[in-house]
Motif scaffolding. Structure first.
Motif, PDB file in Angstrom:
ATOM      1  N   GLN A   1      60.861  72.795  50.433  1.00  0.00           N
ATOM      2  CA  GLN A   1      62.125  73.361  49.542  1.00  0.00           C
ATOM      3  C   GLN A   1      62.998  72.236  49.376  1.00  0.00           C
ATOM      4  OE1 GLN A   1      63.894  77.084  51.250  1.00  0.00           O
ATOM      5  NE2 GLN A   1      61.971  76.956  52.621  1.00  0.00           N
ATOM      6  N   THR A   2      62.600  71.012  49.164  1.00  0.00           N
ATOM      7  CA  THR A   2      63.395  69.820  48.799  1.00  0.00           C
ATOM      8  C   THR A   2      62.875  69.031  47.859  1.00  0.00           C
ATOM      9  OG1 THR A   2      64.034  69.684  51.260  1.00  0.00           O
ATOM     10  CG2 THR A   2      64.902  67.961  49.991  1.00  0.00           C
ATOM     11  N   LEU A   3      63.528  68.513  46.805  1.00  0.00           N
ATOM     12  CA  LEU A   3      63.108  67.727  45.699  1.00  0.00           C
ATOM     13  C   LEU A   3      63.721  66.325  46.206  1.00  0.00           C
ATOM     14  CD1 LEU A   3      63.737  69.663  42.567  1.00  0.00           C
ATOM     15  CD2 LEU A   3      61.552  68.710  43.540  1.00  0.00           C
ATOM     16  N   PHE A   4      63.114  65.212  45.810  1.00  0.00           N
ATOM     17  CA  PHE A   4      63.728  63.907  46.292  1.00  0.00           C
ATOM     18  C   PHE A   4      63.283  62.897  45.231  1.00  0.00           C
ATOM     19  CE2 PHE A   4      62.714  65.043  50.597  1.00  0.00           C
ATOM     20  CZ  PHE A   4      63.876  64.597  51.211  1.00  0.00           C
TER      21      PHE A   4
ATOM     22  N   LEU B   1      66.497  72.943  47.464  1.00  0.00           N
ATOM     23  CA  LEU B   1      66.196  74.223  46.920  1.00  0.00           C
ATOM     24  C   LEU B   1      65.666  75.283  47.954  1.00  0.00           C
ATOM     25  CD1 LEU B   1      63.498  72.632  44.285  1.00  0.00           C
ATOM     26  CD2 LEU B   1      65.944  72.932  44.098  1.00  0.00           C
ATOM     27  N   SER B   2      66.887  76.246  47.956  1.00  0.00           N
ATOM     28  CA  SER B   2      66.223  77.289  48.922  1.00  0.00           C
ATOM     29  C   SER B   2      67.002  78.612  48.299  1.00  0.00           C
ATOM     30  CB  SER B   2      66.972  76.876  50.342  1.00  0.00           C
ATOM     31  OG  SER B   2      68.397  76.672  50.343  1.00  0.00           O
ATOM     32  N   ASP B   3      66.424  79.722  48.858  1.00  0.00           N
ATOM     33  CA  ASP B   3      66.931  81.147  48.212  1.00  0.00           C
ATOM     34  C   ASP B   3      67.227  81.065  46.724  1.00  0.00           C
ATOM     35  OD1 ASP B   3      66.937  81.799  50.777  1.00  0.00           O
ATOM     36  OD2 ASP B   3      68.867  81.043  51.153  1.00  0.00           O
ATOM     37  N   GLY B   4      66.288  80.392  45.947  1.00  0.00           N
ATOM     38  CA  GLY B   4      66.463  80.442  44.421  1.00  0.00           C
ATOM     39  C   GLY B   4      67.761  79.760  44.138  1.00  0.00           C
TER      40      GLY B   4
ATOM     41  N   GLY C   1      72.438  76.469  34.805  1.00  0.00           N
ATOM     42  CA  GLY C   1      71.086  77.126  34.472  1.00  0.00           C
ATOM     43  C   GLY C   1      70.984  78.141  35.439  1.00  0.00           C
ATOM     44  N   THR C   2      69.912  78.649  35.658  1.00  0.00           N
ATOM     45  CA  THR C   2      69.632  80.024  36.212  1.00  0.00           C
ATOM     46  C   THR C   2      70.000  79.671  37.946  1.00  0.00           C
ATOM     47  OG1 THR C   2      67.163  79.232  36.598  1.00  0.00           O
ATOM     48  CG2 THR C   2      67.851  80.596  34.450  1.00  0.00           C
ATOM     49  N   MET C   3      69.910  78.454  38.284  1.00  0.00           N
ATOM     50  CA  MET C   3      69.907  78.376  39.670  1.00  0.00           C
ATOM     51  C   MET C   3      71.292  77.866  40.211  1.00  0.00           C
ATOM     52  SD  MET C   3      66.288  77.077  40.961  1.00  0.00           S
ATOM     53  CE  MET C   3      64.908  77.951  40.551  1.00  0.00           C
ATOM     54  N   GLY C   4      72.315  77.726  39.358  1.00  0.00           N
ATOM     55  CA  GLY C   4      73.643  77.138  39.754  1.00  0.00           C
ATOM     56  C   GLY C   4      74.722  77.707  39.066  1.00  0.00           C
TER      57      GLY C   4
END
Length: 403
Positions: free
Chosen positions: A331-334, A348-351, A7-10
């Motif tokens: 900035q964290t999903l659990f 989740l950091s810096d996009g 996706g857009t983030m990895g």
């Protein structure tokens, strides 16, 4: 364990993708990824998959969107809490709960907890004392149906919403909660197809004040891309159940579609909506939700790199997840996982979506994770719902310090 990013983030890493394909091949050989019974009870330290290979149905637990429809997103907080963070201390806050499913916090730090099979709500204080509040009337579901998600309206803190199976359909209802008692219940949203499996059930209020509702495909994958049914969707409605004028698909409560069985919803500091979703036999998903987006079920599962559909940001082999409740803090999903029986920490950091890590692997199936007013995480175990023999003290609320 292998987790794949896209996706857009990895970007997909070759070594991790090879590991994923190997793990997925083992799963496809005959193990569905459902919220279903195990063949044999686990030991206190052994929590295998939710169903043995080759038994039961697969893992259970379209028009283009109108690009001219405006969509208004709430402004993110001006000073997000720095992160990411990780779990540190874990304590058992409460024991003896009956198939708990969802947590909704009160302003004072106490919480209400829904009990799926009994159709009841329990008040749990910050020191773990439990008091039954009462039943939600009309709850009638089996296997994966029953009393599911609950949430308070931030703009009306005494108003509690609940998602529940009411026989042949799922409904969202609401009531008042004052002085430890419920008021009258009223239906906010109905007509959501129900089944013994794939009912979705998570509800959350967004920064825009709207109510977001996760539904499952009701055991029929053809429901998911069908815009004439509410099954297999994420819905967006006003607190009264009306359709907001800026919904992406016009006069429809549908916010996104092509979902199999979304079980977790959470907003981040940028007002972006994240969703955790059961896959079938190959891959469970973490999705970043786009208004009007098609997430591909039943045509695709996991990262497919198909321009017609939106890929997940992360995927897991089904043996490692069966994702349920999702919480966001700093900035964290659990992500609570049933079959995987761990709490996944996803930075989740810096996009960018970082590499997930496993925590809390000693308590069996985990159903929900929620951020308390004091910043701690409350996590529900889920070992008393008929999927496996519970250990003494199940089910529990774990309180987790994050730093």
């Amino acid at each position: 364990m292998t987790v794949t990013a896209c996706g857009t983030m990895g970007e997909v890493k070759a070594s991790r993708l090879i590991g994923f394909l190997a793990a997925a091949a083992l799963v496809v050989a005959g193990c569905g990824n459902d919220d279903e019974p195990d063949a044999a009870p686990p030991t206190a330290t052994d929590f295998p998959g939710a169903e043995p290979p080759g038994t039961g149905p697969p893992h259970t637990e379209s028009p283009e969107p109108d690009s001219t429809t405006p969509h208004v997103t709430a402004s993110p907080p001006s000073t997000p809490v720095p992160g990411p963070v990780e779990p540190t201390d874990v304590e058992e806050l409460a024991t003896g709960l009956d198939a708990p499913w969802s947590i909704a916090f009160l302003p004072d730090g106490d919480a209400l907890v829904s009990q799926r099979d009994a159709g009841t709500v329990v008040h749990v204080s910050q020191d773990g004392e439990q008091t039954e509040v009462g039943e939600v009337p009309g709850v009638d579901g089996d296997v994966e149906g029953g009393l599911l998600g609950i949430a308070f309206d931030p703009e009306s803190p005494e108003t509690l919403y609940a998602y529940a199976t009411m026989g042949s359909e799922n409904q969202v209802v609401r009531t008042t909660y004052t002085d430890g008692e419920f008021g009258e219940f009223e239906t906010v949203l109905d007509g959501i197809p129900a089944s013994s499996r794939h009912n979705g059930g998570r509800i959350v209020f967004g920064p825009d004040g709207m109510l977001y509702v996760a539904t499952g495909d009701a055991g029929d994958g053809s429901n998911s891309p069908d815009l004439d049914t509410l099954a297999g969707k994420i819905l967006r409605v006003t607190p009264d159940g009306d359709i907001p004028g800026d919904n992406p698909l016009g006069d429809s409560p549908i916010y996104s579609y092509g979902h199999r069985n979304v079980q977790g919803l959470a907003f981040d500091d940028d007002a972006q909506l994240w969703a955790s979703e059961f896959g079938d036999s190959t891959a469970d998903e973490l999705n970043l939700i786009e208004p009007g987006g098609d997430y591909g079920w039943p045509d695709v599962e996991g990262i497919a790199e198909n321009d017609e559909y939106i890929d997940p940001e992360l995927e897991w082999p089904v043996a490692d997840a069966s994702p349920s409740g999702l919480a966001y803090v700093a900035q964290t999903l659990f992500m609570a996982s049933l079959r995987g029986s761990v709490l996944w920490q996803i930075p989740l950091s810096d996009g960018e979506v970082g590499d997930p890590e496993e925590f809390i692997g000693d308590y069996g199936r985990l159903r929900d994770a929620a951020v308390a007013p004091d910043g701690s995480l409350w996590v529900l175990t889920n070992n008393t719902d008929g999927r496996r023999d519970p250990n003494q003290g199940d089910d529990r609320i774990l309180r987790i310090t994050v730093e």
